[in-house]
Design a protein around this motif. Sequence first.
Motif, PDB file in Angstrom:
ATOM      1  N   SER A  78       0.831  -1.211   0.000  1.00  0.00           N
ATOM      2  CA  SER A  78       0.000   0.000   0.000  1.00  0.00           C
ATOM      3  C   SER A  78       0.864   1.260   0.000  1.00  0.00           C
ATOM      4  CB  SER A  78      -0.951   0.016   1.194  1.00  0.00           C
ATOM      5  OG  SER A  78      -0.288   0.385   2.383  1.00  0.00           O
ATOM      6  N   ASP A  81       1.782   1.680  -3.749  1.00  0.00           N
ATOM      7  CA  ASP A  81       0.698   2.146  -4.621  1.00  0.00           C
ATOM      8  C   ASP A  81      -0.595   2.304  -3.807  1.00  0.00           C
ATOM      9  OD1 ASP A  81      -1.087   2.736  -6.601  1.00  0.00           O
ATOM     10  OD2 ASP A  81      -0.466   1.119  -7.944  1.00  0.00           O
ATOM     11  N   PRO A  82      -0.722   3.433  -3.086  1.00  0.00           N
ATOM     12  CA  PRO A  82      -1.897   3.614  -2.221  1.00  0.00           C
ATOM     13  C   PRO A  82      -3.222   3.614  -2.992  1.00  0.00           C
ATOM     14  CG  PRO A  82      -0.202   5.267  -1.742  1.00  0.00           C
ATOM     15  CD  PRO A  82       0.241   4.542  -2.978  1.00  0.00           C
ATOM     16  N   LEU A  83      -3.214   4.165  -4.212  1.00  0.00           N
ATOM     17  CA  LEU A  83      -4.478   4.236  -4.965  1.00  0.00           C
ATOM     18  C   LEU A  83      -4.986   2.844  -5.317  1.00  0.00           C
ATOM     19  CD1 LEU A  83      -3.852   7.281  -7.333  1.00  0.00           C
ATOM     20  CD2 LEU A  83      -5.387   7.150  -5.368  1.00  0.00           C
ATOM     21  N   ALA A  84      -4.059   1.965  -5.690  1.00  0.00           N
ATOM     22  CA  ALA A  84      -4.470   0.603  -6.058  1.00  0.00           C
ATOM     23  C   ALA A  84      -5.038  -0.122  -4.839  1.00  0.00           C
ATOM     24  CB  ALA A  84      -3.278  -0.165  -6.629  1.00  0.00           C
ATOM     25  N   SER A  85      -4.420   0.072  -3.674  1.00  0.00           N
ATOM     26  CA  SER A  85      -4.949  -0.573  -2.457  1.00  0.00           C
ATOM     27  C   SER A  85      -6.346  -0.054  -2.152  1.00  0.00           C
ATOM     28  CB  SER A  85      -4.032  -0.305  -1.263  1.00  0.00           C
ATOM     29  OG  SER A  85      -2.824  -0.984  -1.450  1.00  0.00           O
ATOM     30  N   ASN A  86      -6.526   1.245  -2.305  1.00  0.00           N
ATOM     31  CA  ASN A  86      -7.848   1.831  -2.047  1.00  0.00           C
ATOM     32  C   ASN A  86      -8.892   1.269  -3.002  1.00  0.00           C
ATOM     33  OD1 ASN A  86      -9.376   4.111  -0.584  1.00  0.00           O
ATOM     34  ND2 ASN A  86      -9.874   4.411  -2.746  1.00  0.00           N
ATOM     35  N   GLU A  87      -8.516   1.174  -4.274  1.00  0.00           N
ATOM     36  CA  GLU A  87      -9.464   0.715  -5.298  1.00  0.00           C
ATOM     37  C   GLU A  87      -9.987  -0.690  -4.970  1.00  0.00           C
ATOM     38  OE1 GLU A  87     -10.800   2.352  -7.553  1.00  0.00           O
ATOM     39  OE2 GLU A  87     -11.465   0.984  -9.143  1.00  0.00           O
ATOM     40  N   SER A  91     -13.214   0.316  -2.709  1.00  0.00           N
ATOM     41  CA  SER A  91     -14.256   0.250  -3.755  1.00  0.00           C
ATOM     42  C   SER A  91     -14.669  -1.190  -3.991  1.00  0.00           C
ATOM     43  CB  SER A  91     -13.755   0.856  -5.067  1.00  0.00           C
ATOM     44  OG  SER A  91     -13.371   2.192  -4.849  1.00  0.00           O
ATOM     45  N   PRO A 135      -1.623   3.381   4.439  1.00  0.00           N
ATOM     46  CA  PRO A 135      -2.790   3.355   3.542  1.00  0.00           C
ATOM     47  C   PRO A 135      -3.532   2.025   3.605  1.00  0.00           C
ATOM     48  CG  PRO A 135      -0.893   4.316   2.439  1.00  0.00           C
ATOM     49  CD  PRO A 135      -0.389   3.793   3.758  1.00  0.00           C
ATOM     50  N   TYR A 136      -2.790   0.917   3.757  1.00  0.00           N
ATOM     51  CA  TYR A 136      -3.450  -0.388   3.874  1.00  0.00           C
ATOM     52  C   TYR A 136      -4.405  -0.396   5.059  1.00  0.00           C
ATOM     53  CZ  TYR A 136      -4.125  -5.298   5.123  1.00  0.00           C
ATOM     54  OH  TYR A 136      -4.686  -6.509   5.472  1.00  0.00           O
ATOM     55  N   SER A 139      -7.444   1.571   4.458  1.00  0.00           N
ATOM     56  CA  SER A 139      -8.373   0.900   3.535  1.00  0.00           C
ATOM     57  C   SER A 139      -9.159  -0.196   4.252  1.00  0.00           C
ATOM     58  CB  SER A 139      -7.621   0.336   2.317  1.00  0.00           C
ATOM     59  OG  SER A 139      -6.900  -0.834   2.662  1.00  0.00           O
TER      60      SER A 139
END
Length: 321
Positions: A78, A81-87, A91, A135-136, A139
């Motif tokens: 995370s 790539d924080p955005l990928a973990s969030n996605e 989401s 970020p992980y 999320s």
Amino acid sequence: MTGGAGFIGANLCQTLLALKVPEIVVIDDFSTGTFENLEGLPVEIHDASILDRVAVDKAVTRADSIIHLAARPSVPRSLADPLASNEVNVSGTLKILEAARRAGAHVVVASSSSVYGGNRRLPKREDMLPRPLSPYAVSKLAAESYALSYATCFDLPVLAVRFFNVFGPMQSAGHAYAAVIPRFVEAAVNGHKIQVHGDGQQTRDFTYVRSVTEILADAALRRIVHNGPVNLAFGTRTSLLTVISLLERIIGRRLDVEHVASRPGDVRDSQADTKILRTLFPAATLYGLESALAATVQWYTNRQSVDREVPAEPSVQIASR
Ligand code: NAD
């Protein structure tokens, strides 16, 4: 089940099959999970992302309960790539919750002890203020919060469980983001140096995967719900150096240990309060750390010799996307 080709998911498939659950459907995009983990198991596999609404609806259409394990796991991943973990983790969870509403299914959502983060009090009680440090962890807190909000707002039957440090067979070890026990065990089995981040005195509530999958199966079969997050660990507290001593005893020789820099976002100590878990799952089994580590060492040792003999060929049934 989402993420059924991963470490916990594949172990869960085995537990559900042992309990003679008649139909098991897995949706997984095989980003970290493998076909090898499910080889020979009579489960229906949908090779697709949880972000794909059509594929998710197809996979969960007959589900009584969805055990949602799919995620981009690990703190370091995370950070990369924080955005990928969030996605995927946030989401993706929302998409599963929406699909559960459409299917009328009960949902078990996998959260993480990392949500406690910088809150240093021990043991970790579910009503403590979360202080995620990565970020992980954010999320996972968002994912469990969404799940619990769906219970309140839409009457969705939901159980959000916080795993601590789960370990056991089929946990992947050979990559930069591997968890601590598989890294230690693989290094030990191969005669490599064990790398310890920091002084090794940091402690964790290590949980054998079989304890976890038995509770997840029971939760799904009895459609257990709770109006807040639930720790899924047994309140033990073991340092990394103790794990290394146990591995030395199991393997029967001294292991070569190297201390390297601490990792950003890692927490110092972790230990679950187990009151809610024990109330919801009074029959839950705690497997002893040493025998669980021995079973894990055995699995890695066997896998090493199989890897040397035959390259694995996937032989599983895969549903079309
Ligand atoms: P894992 O990486 O082995 O399993 C995750 C699975 O999800 C993999 O099979 C992967 O291919 C799949 N996946 C990832 N993104 C996907 C997507 N977009 N669509 C479909 N499938 C996707 O990890 P694990 O250790 O088995 O973890 C399972 C769950 O438990 C995760 O939600 C993780 O965050 C949580 N958790 C695990 C631990 C632990 O100690 N292993 C601790 C806390 C929380």
